[in-house]
Design an enzyme around this catalytic site. Structure first.
Site, short mmCIF file in Angstrom:
data_model
loop_
_atom_site.label_atom_id
_atom_site.label_comp_id
_atom_site.label_asym_id
_atom_site.label_seq_id
_atom_site.Cartn_x
_atom_site.Cartn_y
_atom_site.Cartn_z
N GLU A 19 -0.27 -8.18 -5.68
CA GLU A 19 -0.29 -8.33 -4.22
C GLU A 19 -0.06 -9.79 -3.85
O GLU A 19 -0.48 -10.70 -4.57
CB GLU A 19 -1.64 -7.86 -3.67
CG GLU A 19 -1.88 -6.37 -3.86
CD GLU A 19 -3.16 -5.87 -3.22
OE1 GLU A 19 -3.84 -6.67 -2.51
OE2 GLU A 19 -3.53 -4.70 -3.42
N HIS A 42 -3.10 -3.17 2.02
CA HIS A 42 -4.51 -3.47 1.71
C HIS A 42 -5.35 -3.54 3.00
O HIS A 42 -5.98 -4.55 3.30
CB HIS A 42 -4.63 -4.78 0.92
CG HIS A 42 -5.87 -4.82 0.06
ND1 HIS A 42 -5.90 -5.44 -1.16
CD2 HIS A 42 -7.11 -4.32 0.25
CE1 HIS A 42 -7.11 -5.32 -1.69
NE2 HIS A 42 -7.87 -4.64 -0.84
#
Length: 526
Positions: A262, A280
């Site tokens: 990420e 997220h």
């Protein structure tokens, strides 16, 4: 006045709470992105409240001679060097439960999105296509939801799913049958969950045992047409294996909020029409952000002003007077708990801590908390010495203390016995010059330090085994630091704890288990 920094965007409520306690608050949401400015501000700060942008590295901690507490508004502490903070005597706190409802609700939203293909239908309708027949959906009513992990967030998801009249099954090595019945959840093996569930949702921490828990082997046995949801941690799913399962139709669709790397950009799964993706967002609601900000402000204020400790990740509840006597035994308890926790097979039903000798006269609660925390740590990322007993109680784990003031061979010994669905494991330790050592595993005498990377072996006591093991380790280019042996009887079962120099690698367990004398092999890390 006591000074506290807020270096990320926490909101005015956190500032208000700290000021109401007569704390000098330096609030600068941009501070966490400016290393030089943060380093300067830390020179006279006693506390700091952060989110994920601020990086409390060892260098930053070294620049903060007055710092007493680091508070993370949220669960993850990857941006904090906990080891450096502990060495500097700084408490590290988080708010492990502030995001639970929000993350659970996001999971349910993702499940609805998969079942009814809402994101795809929205995009199509906005293009004036009106493809009603293309987006035929599925009902959730009567379907089976399989939870991999049924802790705090997983239990909330279970409750919400039951309200939708879904059947909920769960795989959780730390959930007892009694607690599962109380939740109205059927406890099953991972394989049975994969073959039965219409929807599979992950709610477990990411560690060596859970990494890639949904990989190629899992997708080979998964119920055809199942849906997969991950709002927990990237890395729990092997993304290449998921892509293959989507390609051949074994998996009907997936909803992902977290990723192996990420921020995730140009991800291979983003091109799949039957995959729903979000960046997220599990904890991203106004209520959750306010909750964690308020909680961490209160925790920091309580710690700095009264010494009260809540949700500390690196310290037990111990007074300054008790610390010198308790610390060595707390350290011993952590080592023994970690050993049993890493070797425990199946749901933990009970943990017994036995104090023998002089240690039986000391305050036991901090030691018990340290033991329980270490036993549960491999499966519960949020567990610590402060919340360990609560989390154990929530899972129906019985905690027992036994005390005797006699210890035949040592001044004091500490024993930990863990009962699981598969049996019991008991270990005993003592202090050698103040340092923790293990002196017995079940009925086998064996003396060893517990540190670094270790290989645990149960094997047949036959000639040639050590030579074969040594050759296997040599082929893997692994150096043996210490080799500690014990056995029940000549020619019977033997145990070994072997310290290895393997900071960046993992011992070749498959090759070791293939040795004819080996009955059990596991890698332990301390």
């Amino acid at each position: 006045m006591t000074k506290v920094l807020i270096s990320d965007a926490l909101g005015e409520d956190a500032v208000r709470i700290l000021k109401a306690r007569d704390i000098d608050v330096h609030f600068d949401p941009a501070l966490g992105k400016d290393d030089a400015a943060l380093r300067e501000a830390l020179k006279d700060a006693e506390g700091i409240a952060i989110r994920s942008a601020t990086k409390m590295t060892a260098e930053m901690i070294a620049a903060a001679p007055k710092l007493k507490v680091i508070g993370r508004a949220g669960i993850g502490v990857d941006n904090i060097d906990i080891e450096a903070a502990t060495a500097a005597g700084i408490a590290v706190m988080n708010t492990p439960f502030g995001n639970a409802v929000t993350t659970a609700e996001h999971t349910i939203a993702m499940m609805f999105s998969l079942a009814r293909r809402i994101p795809q239908a929205d995009a199509s309708t906005r293009q004036s296509k009106w493809e009603k027949s293309k987006f035929m959906g599925r009902e959730l009513f009567g379907k089976t939801l399989g939870l991999i992990g049924a802790g705090n967030i997983g239990s909330i998801v279970a409750s919400r799913a039951q309200g939708l009249k879904m059947k909920v099954i769960a795989f959780d090595p730390f959930l007892t049958e009694e607690k599962a019945q109380e939740m109205g959840v059927e406890l099953v093996s991972l394989n049975k969950l994969l073959t039965r569930a219409d929807f599979i949702s992950l709610h477990t921490p990411l560690n060596d045992k859970t990494r890639g828990i949904l990989g190629r082997e899992a997708f080979e046995v998964i119920r055809p047409g199942a849906f997969v949801i991950n709002c927990a941690r990237g890395g729990l799913i092997d993304e290449d294996a998921l892509a293959e399962a989507l390609d051949d139709g074994r998996v009907a669709g997936a909803a992902l909020d977290v990723y192996e790397t990420e921020p995730a950009k140009d991800h291979k799964l983003f091109s799949y029409e039957n995959v729903v993706v979000t960046p997220h967002l599990g904890a991203s609601t106004q209520e959750a952000q306010e909750n964690v900000a308020v909680q961490i402000a209160e925790q920091i204020a309580d710690y700095l002003l009264t010494g009260a400790v809540q949700n500390a990740l690196n310290m037990p509840s111990v007074t300054a007077e008790e610390a010198p006597q308790l610390r060595p035994f707390i350290n011993l308890g952590e080592k023994l708990g970690s050993l049993t926790g890493q070797l425990a097979d199946g749901a933990v039903k009970g943990i017994t801590v036995r104090f023998a000798g002089q240690v039986a006269k000391l305050k036991s609660a901090p030691i018990v908390s340290a033991v329980v925390s270490s036993v549960l740590k491999p499966q519960l990322a949020t567990v610590n010495a402060v919340n360990a007993l609560t989390l154990a109680k929530d899972r129906g784990v019985k905690i027992t203390e036994e005390k005797t003031e006699t210890s035949p061979n040592f001044g004091s010994t500490l024993s930990v016995r863990v009962e699981t669905a598969s049996g019991t494991l008991s270990v005993t330790g003592a202090l050698f010059g103040g340092e923790p050592r293990i002196v017995r595993i079940d009925d086998v005498r064996l003396e060893a330090s517990l540190s670094g990377c270790m290989l645990y072996l149960v094997n047949e006591d036959k000639p040639g085994f050590i030579a074969a093991l040594g050759e296997t380790l040599r082929e893997a280019d692994l150096n043996v630091a210490t080799f500690n042996l014990g056995r029940r009887a000549e020619g019977g079962e033997a145990l070994a704890l072997i310290a290895l120099d393997c900071p960046d690698g993992t011992p070749p367990l498959d090759a070791i288990r293939a040795l004819p004398q080996v009955r059990q092999a596991a890698v332990l890390r301390f």
